[in-house]
Write an enzyme that holds these catalytic residues in place. Structure first.
Site, PDB file in Angstrom:
ATOM      1  N   HIS A 191       0.772  -1.366   0.167  1.00 16.90           N
ATOM      2  CA  HIS A 191      -0.043  -0.020   0.052  1.00 16.90           C
ATOM      3  C   HIS A 191       0.699   1.363   0.105  1.00 16.90           C
ATOM      4  O   HIS A 191       0.304   2.410  -0.170  1.00 16.90           O
ATOM      5  CB  HIS A 191      -0.904  -0.053   1.140  1.00 16.90           C
ATOM      6  CG  HIS A 191      -0.247   0.583   2.565  1.00 16.90           C
ATOM      7  ND1 HIS A 191       0.611  -0.372   3.156  1.00 16.90           N
ATOM      8  CD2 HIS A 191      -0.165   1.522   3.266  1.00 16.90           C
ATOM      9  CE1 HIS A 191       1.073   0.046   4.200  1.00 16.90           C
ATOM     10  NE2 HIS A 191       0.690   1.225   4.189  1.00 16.90           N
TER      11      HIS A 191
HETATM   12  N1  UDP Z   1      -4.701  -4.796   8.442  1.00 15.85           N
HETATM   13  C1  UDP Z   1      -5.857  -5.106   8.438  1.00 15.85           C
HETATM   14  N2  UDP Z   1      -6.494  -5.690   7.380  1.00 15.85           N
HETATM   15  C2  UDP Z   1      -5.899  -5.661   6.125  1.00 15.85           C
HETATM   16  C3  UDP Z   1      -4.607  -5.000   6.286  1.00 15.85           C
HETATM   17  C4  UDP Z   1      -3.889  -4.702   7.403  1.00 15.85           C
HETATM   18  O1  UDP Z   1      -6.466  -5.335   9.405  1.00 15.85           O
HETATM   19  O2  UDP Z   1      -6.328  -6.069   5.120  1.00 15.85           O
HETATM   20  C5  UDP Z   1      -3.922  -4.318   9.682  1.00 15.85           C
HETATM   21  C6  UDP Z   1      -2.870  -5.090  10.189  1.00 15.85           C
HETATM   22  O3  UDP Z   1      -2.967  -6.108  11.140  1.00 15.85           O
HETATM   23  C7  UDP Z   1      -2.051  -4.007  10.898  1.00 15.85           C
HETATM   24  C8  UDP Z   1      -2.366  -2.496  10.354  1.00 15.85           C
HETATM   25  O4  UDP Z   1      -3.506  -2.888   9.429  1.00 15.85           O
HETATM   26  O5  UDP Z   1      -2.569  -3.811  12.098  1.00 15.85           O
HETATM   27  C9  UDP Z   1      -1.246  -2.184   9.299  1.00 15.85           C
HETATM   28  O6  UDP Z   1      -1.905  -1.124   8.635  1.00 15.85           O
HETATM   29  P1  UDP Z   1      -1.017  -0.668   7.196  1.00 15.85           P
HETATM   30  O7  UDP Z   1      -0.409  -1.599   6.593  1.00 15.85           O
HETATM   31  O8  UDP Z   1      -1.979   0.066   6.434  1.00 15.85           O
HETATM   32  O9  UDP Z   1       0.073   0.601   7.637  1.00 15.85           O
HETATM   33  P2  UDP Z   1       1.434   0.597   8.154  1.00 15.85           P
HETATM   34  O10 UDP Z   1       1.430  -0.411   9.463  1.00 15.85           O
HETATM   35  O11 UDP Z   1       2.222   0.429   7.321  1.00 15.85           O
HETATM   36  O12 UDP Z   1       1.524   1.971   8.591  1.00 15.85           O
END
Ligand code: UDP
Length: 375
Positions: free
Chosen positions: A207
């Site tokens: 993403h």
């Molecule tokens: N997550 C979720 N469903 C999904 C993808 C990710 O619940 O389809 C959760 C995952 O468990 C984690 C969070 O979203 O807790 C991560 O978010 P993201 O990857 O958007 O952001 P980043 O951590 O890179 O800032």
């Protein structure tokens, strides 16, 4: 009168972290939690599902800012958060992670003289092309109290001259995973729904802005299809940004991917996602949170980036960084050959990330901060 603490959130990765701190605040009977939601993520699958499944309280203010270029989005948030804080008159504000909501919240609070605490402080990828990295640096230097998830993060804050404002809290994700894992095991039917057997599939997410660039996305998509062909099924819950980028840059990828074994889904709710991750053979992701959750669940991970702010995951061998088809393939081969001891990985992760007790330490810090503000 009890302290009024505003928790400023707006994007998916912040909601499980919020849950940890709110539960700890309730357990310590400390103050009145007020949730303010910027609306950075507004899609029901990216926001409402988290509030429902994680039992988070209704926000006292929903600012509905939505998406947009960084300057406009952050500027709009800043204006709306300032007005909200003037209205709510909190004793302290808590911001989470590294999103534009985090930056706007820290800036609005500190400019109004409201003490502000940063959960997940001191993380650095040292890659200034990542908008998240710029947010982390700015927010740490703005905030009055910095909750470092790891010793590496605490040491980094010391190097940047912020040691006196820093508290080693442990990482909130460790506690979030421990909490949600049991609930997911009891309530999630996602394996049956998708017809999957434990360890017979891999999980992937994609993403970040860097990954969805025209020069980068087609290569990564091809690598994911190859990974699916090698690992059996690859479940890919698609972030709205990535779905839009694929439609524009690789409209025919879906057919090839399906043939290779990629199962594209909508973004999953937090319980289904955690359950699937925990039973996967491997995780491939460009996400900050997901690479660490994989480690906490004992699942080997390939992180689709050149650098990571969660360096411990790599040092322990649980995570390998890879950005092109050949290195992604090599990373998968390395994990397959390693036959990781999952229980050992879990234990190591829990130890490195503070044992799953960050929430209570954070609430103690917030208590001191809001008391100082009121004295
Ligand atoms: N997550 C979720 N469903 C999904 C993808 C990710 O619940 O389809 C959760 C995952 O468990 C984690 C969070 O979203 O807790 C991560 O978010 P993201 O990857 O958007 O952001 P980043 O951590 O890179 O800032």
């Amino acid at each position: 009168m009890s302290a009024r603490v505003v928790h400023l959130v707006g994007a998916r990765p912040q909601f499980p972290k919020l849950g940890v701190v709110l539960r700890a605040q309730a357990a310590a009977s400390h103050g009145e939690p007020l949730v303010v939601h910027t609306g950075q993520h507004y899609d029901p699958a990216m926001s409402d599902a988290f509030f429902d499944e994680l039992d988070l309280p209704e926000p006292v203010a929903a600012l509905a800012i939505g998406s947009g270029p960084h300057g406009r989005q952050t500027g709009r948030m800043l204006e709306a958060i300032e007005a909200t804080l003037l209205d709510l008159r909190p004793d302290a504000v808590v911001v989470y992670g590294d999103t534009n909501s985090t930056l706007a919240g820290a800036l609005a609070a500190t400019k109004l003289g409201v003490p502000c605490a940063h959960v997940e402080a001191g993380l650095r990828s040292f890659d200034r092309s990542m908008p998240e990295e710029l947010n982390r640096v700015a927010v740490d230097h703005l905030c009055d109290l910095l909750f470092a998830p790891t010793e590496t993060a605490r040491d980094r804050l010391r190097v940047e001259g912020l040691g006196e404002r820093t508290m080693l809290s442990g990482d909130v994700s460790a506690e979030a995973v421990l909490h949600a894992e049991g609930i997911a095991a009891a309530h999630s039917h996602i394996l049956q729904t998708l017809g999957l057997a434990p360890r017979r599939y891999a999980m992937a997410t994609l993403h970040r802005a860097e990954s969805t660039r025209p020069e980068v996305l087609p290569g990564l998509l091809e690598a994911l299809a190859s990974a699916a062909a090698r690992l059996g099924t690859l479940v890919l819950p698609l972030h709205p940004r990535t779905r839009a980028a694929i439609a524009e840059l690789a409209p025919h990828w879906h057919e090839t991917a399906l043939r290779a074994g990629v199962r594209v889904t909508e973004p999953l709710g937090p319980l289904d996602f955690l359950h699937l991750t925990g039973h996967a053979s491997m995780v491939l992701t460009d996400s900050g949170g997901v690479q660490k959750e994989a480690f906490l669940l004992g699942v080997p991970c390939v992180t689709l980036r050149g650098r990571t702010e969660w360096i411990e995951t790599v040092e322990c061998g649980a995570n390998v960084l890879a950005t092109d088809a050949a290195s992604i393939d090599a990373a998968i081969a390395r994990h397959l050959a390693a036959h990781h001891d999952r229980d050992a990985l879990r234990a190591r992760a829990l130890d490195l990330y503070g044992g799953g007790r960050a929430g209570a330490r954070i609430v103690e810090g917030i208590r001191t901060l809001s008391k100082e503000a009121r004295s």
